[in-house]
Each structure stands twice: as C-alpha cells, then as structure tokens.
Design a protein around this motif. Structure first.
Motif, short mmCIF file in Angstrom:
data_model
loop_
_atom_site.label_atom_id
_atom_site.label_comp_id
_atom_site.label_asym_id
_atom_site.label_seq_id
_atom_site.Cartn_x
_atom_site.Cartn_y
_atom_site.Cartn_z
N MET A 268 -52.75 0.90 17.33
CA MET A 268 -54.53 0.21 17.07
C MET A 268 -55.15 -0.08 16.32
N VAL A 269 -55.95 -1.32 16.18
CA VAL A 269 -57.04 -1.35 14.91
C VAL A 269 -57.72 -0.79 14.73
N ILE A 270 -58.83 -0.44 14.69
CA ILE A 270 -60.15 -0.44 14.82
C ILE A 270 -60.89 -0.29 13.27
N GLY A 271 -61.98 -1.43 12.98
CA GLY A 271 -62.79 -2.20 12.48
C GLY A 271 -64.17 -1.42 12.06
N VAL A 272 -64.47 -0.76 10.87
CA VAL A 272 -66.12 -0.33 10.52
C VAL A 272 -66.87 -0.83 9.28
N GLY A 273 -67.48 -1.98 9.55
CA GLY A 273 -68.37 -2.46 7.98
C GLY A 273 -69.58 -2.91 8.14
N GLU A 274 -69.63 -3.39 7.54
CA GLU A 274 -71.39 -4.62 7.76
C GLU A 274 -70.73 -5.70 7.96
N LYS A 275 -71.78 -6.27 8.12
CA LYS A 275 -72.22 -7.64 8.43
C LYS A 275 -71.55 -9.01 7.76
N LYS A 276 -71.28 -8.11 6.37
CA LYS A 276 -70.75 -8.92 5.15
C LYS A 276 -69.66 -9.13 5.04
N PRO B 122 -61.13 -12.84 7.49
CA PRO B 122 -59.90 -12.03 7.70
C PRO B 122 -59.80 -10.85 7.94
N PHE B 123 -60.30 -9.67 7.56
CA PHE B 123 -60.20 -9.01 7.88
C PHE B 123 -60.99 -8.11 9.13
N ILE B 124 -61.83 -9.13 9.38
CA ILE B 124 -62.43 -8.75 10.75
C ILE B 124 -61.21 -9.30 11.41
N ALA B 125 -61.12 -10.43 11.66
CA ALA B 125 -59.92 -10.77 12.43
C ALA B 125 -58.59 -10.24 13.24
N SER C 178 -64.78 0.21 6.30
CA SER C 178 -65.13 -0.70 4.86
C SER C 178 -65.07 -2.00 5.21
N SER C 179 -66.29 -2.61 4.16
CA SER C 179 -66.26 -3.93 4.69
C SER C 179 -65.38 -4.73 3.03
N ASP C 180 -64.47 -3.76 2.74
CA ASP C 180 -63.72 -4.49 1.92
C ASP C 180 -62.59 -6.93 2.28
N SER C 181 -62.06 -6.90 1.72
CA SER C 181 -61.37 -7.39 2.52
C SER C 181 -59.67 -7.10 1.49
N ASP C 182 -59.73 -6.14 0.89
CA ASP C 182 -58.50 -5.48 0.24
C ASP C 182 -57.75 -5.43 1.51
N PHE C 183 -58.57 -4.72 2.58
CA PHE C 183 -56.87 -3.78 3.35
C PHE C 183 -56.93 -4.83 4.94
N THR C 184 -57.48 -6.48 4.57
CA THR C 184 -57.06 -7.20 5.39
C THR C 184 -54.79 -6.99 5.83
N LYS D 297 -62.04 -1.56 -11.16
CA LYS D 297 -61.15 -1.36 -10.22
C LYS D 297 -61.30 -0.47 -9.16
N ASN D 298 -60.97 -0.78 -8.50
CA ASN D 298 -61.39 0.39 -7.16
C ASN D 298 -60.08 0.48 -6.50
N SER D 299 -60.11 1.87 -6.93
CA SER D 299 -58.92 2.74 -7.56
C SER D 299 -58.77 3.75 -5.93
N SER D 300 -59.64 3.62 -4.91
CA SER D 300 -59.79 4.23 -4.17
C SER D 300 -58.67 2.94 -2.97
N ASP D 301 -58.80 2.77 -2.64
CA ASP D 301 -58.08 0.96 -2.02
C ASP D 301 -56.59 1.46 -2.48
N SER D 302 -56.48 1.64 -2.98
CA SER D 302 -54.56 1.71 -2.89
C SER D 302 -54.45 3.20 -2.75
N ALA D 303 -54.91 4.08 -2.95
CA ALA D 303 -55.05 5.70 -2.24
C ALA D 303 -54.99 5.39 -0.81
N LEU D 304 -55.66 4.62 -0.37
CA LEU D 304 -56.02 5.16 1.22
C LEU D 304 -54.81 3.74 1.67
#
Length: 277
Positions: free
Chosen positions: A119-127, A131-134, A101-107, A74-81
């Motif tokens: 304003m929300v800017i996302g930065v991540g890999e092409k993978k 839903p997170f991009i949108a 992040s490239s993680d959809s958990d932040f959608t 489990k990635n607990s750092s997601d919850s902290a962020l």
C-alpha cells in the motif's frame, strides 16, 4: 490478513518538500491506516533551512538521514529516499509506505512499490503533479490537515461541556465549513459520486457507504470529503440531497449503523406533442 490498523507502514519524508510544523498532523493521519513502524527523513542537515526540524525529530522519534548535495541545484536526498525504500521493500518489514513529498520524482517509486503489493500513501501539497497522485493508493493534501487542526480549537470552544459526540461532530463540521479555503462541490465531483453509487448499488439502487468510499479511493486517490469542508462521506452526501438519498440502518444485536446511498430519480418532464402542419 491483518486489520488496517495493524498494518506496518514505513514513513519516508523529503524534508525539502514539507514544513516541520506539519509533521504531527501527518503522522496522526498515517495512524488512521496503520502503525508507522519506520520513520525516516532525508535532507542535507548541514543546510540552514532544515534547522527547524531538530525538535520535531526528537519528539516523534524520526531518524534523520544525512545526504550531502554533491552538485548545486540537484536534490540528492531524493535518491537516498528511493534507495532506502527499495531496501525496506526487500526486507519484508512493512505492509505499506507513506511518501511525504510534493515531488513528481517519486512517481516511479510509488508504482514500483504497488507492483510489489504494498500500500502506498502519498502526502503532499496541492501543487503535487497528478502522475505522482495517481501512482498512490491514497493521496492526502497537507493543506487539509493544517486546515482541520486550525478549526479544531474553535469548535471545542463552541461546544459546551456534557454535549453528545454527535453535537461535537456537528459543531466541528460547521467550523470547518466556515473556513473560506474549502473547494466548492463541482459537477465533476457529483458525476464521480453518482457513477460510483450506481456501480456498487444493489437491484433496489441502494449502495453501502463503505463500498462507495473504497471505489472512490481507487478511482481518485486524492478524493477527500475534507476538501469540501466535511469530515466524513455521510455529511457530504447529505448536503447533496438534490442528487442523493441517505438511509441509516442498524441491526438489533450490534446497534451499529450502516449507511446506504441511493441516487434520486431525475424529475420526469412532460413533453408536448408536436403538431404537424
């Protein structure tokens, strides 16, 4: 309203989803939109895979946030962020957020921040999942930033001293185009450009480039000319002279150039008259 360059932006980084070697490029990109006033990065710093972050954290004054992995897998750092993002939101310290992040958990987090007018800017890999991009106002691919930096020294070597900025920009553009990893301009992209130009054009069919860029970002947050090997929208449109006309105008007082785009009229075809038997 504050100018874009004056906007205060909180940069929140998921260390498990980004390499330490890319952070300088990411922060430089964020500065195009505002001032990174809060910079925090989240990870379990007792793990060996994040040891490479030590020097970049000191160099760029990024605050590391320790979050232990209480459960394996489990990635607990997601919850902290996410918790920190909501605390910052309610403190009214910033005008926008950059989630690295490239993680959809932040959608859902991105949606919630935008609902609050940030304003929300996302930065991540092409993978990164769509839903997170949108959910972001703007999404930037890390691969683009890495590619641009890689060709920059080559462009400088090719540029002789004393040349104009226009020549430098052209050389850099050619260098980027020579990188084999850029994507081809497909029919879907051309359709997006044509539709956008048509929607913001005046009665004469001419559309200001600034309005085109703004509407494209709203319709497709991850659209970026650099994906196709161009630094700006103007050279991208110029390369598509089969579909668009580009005109640059400048006022006598300011000498500032304003770029306008127009869709080329389709060629008229003569239809043969059918003969009845």
């Amino acid at each position: 309203m504050a100018q874009t360059a004056d906007l205060k932006i909180a940069v929140l980084i998921d260390a498990d989803n980004v390499s330490s070697s890319t952070i300088e490029n990411i922060l430089d990109e964020v500065k195009r939109y505002g001032i990174p006033s809060i910079k925090r990065i989240y990870a379990d710093w007792t793990k060996p895979h994040v040891t490479g972050w030590k020097e970049p954290l000191l160099t760029h004054a990024i605050t590391p946030i320790q979050q232990y992995s209480y459960t394996s897998g489990k990635n607990s750092s997601d919850s902290a962020l996410i918790i920190d993002a909501m605390d910052i939101l309610h403190s009214h310290q910033v005008d926008g957020f950059t989630i690295v992040s490239s993680d959809s958990d932040f959608t859902r987090l991105a949606i919630r921040l935008r609902e609050s007018g940030k304003m929300v800017i996302g930065v991540g890999e092409k993978k990164t999942p769509k839903p997170f991009i949108a959910a972001c106002d703007k999404f930037i691919y890390i691969e683009i930033l890495s590619k641009e930096t890689a060709v920059l020294p080559a462009a400088k070597e090719k540029t002789p001293s004393g040349t104009t900025n226009a020549t430098t920009d052209l050389t850099l553009k050619e260098a980027i185009r020579n990188v084999k990893t850029y994507e081809p301009i497909n029919a879907e992209t051309i359709d997006l450009l044509r539709t956008t130009v048509n929607d913001v054009a005046d009665e004469g069919g001419w559309a200001p480039l600034s309005a085109i860029g703004g509407l494209i970002s709203k319709r497709k947050p991850d659209f970026d000319p650099r994906i196709y090997g161009f630094l700006k929208l103007t050279p991208l449109f110029k390369s598509l002279d089969k579909y668009f006309m580009v005109e640059e105008k400048s006022t006598e007082k300011t000498k500032i150039k304003h770029v306008y785009i127009k869709i080329r009229e389709p060629l008229k075809t003569t239809r043969k008259k059918s003969t009845k038997q």
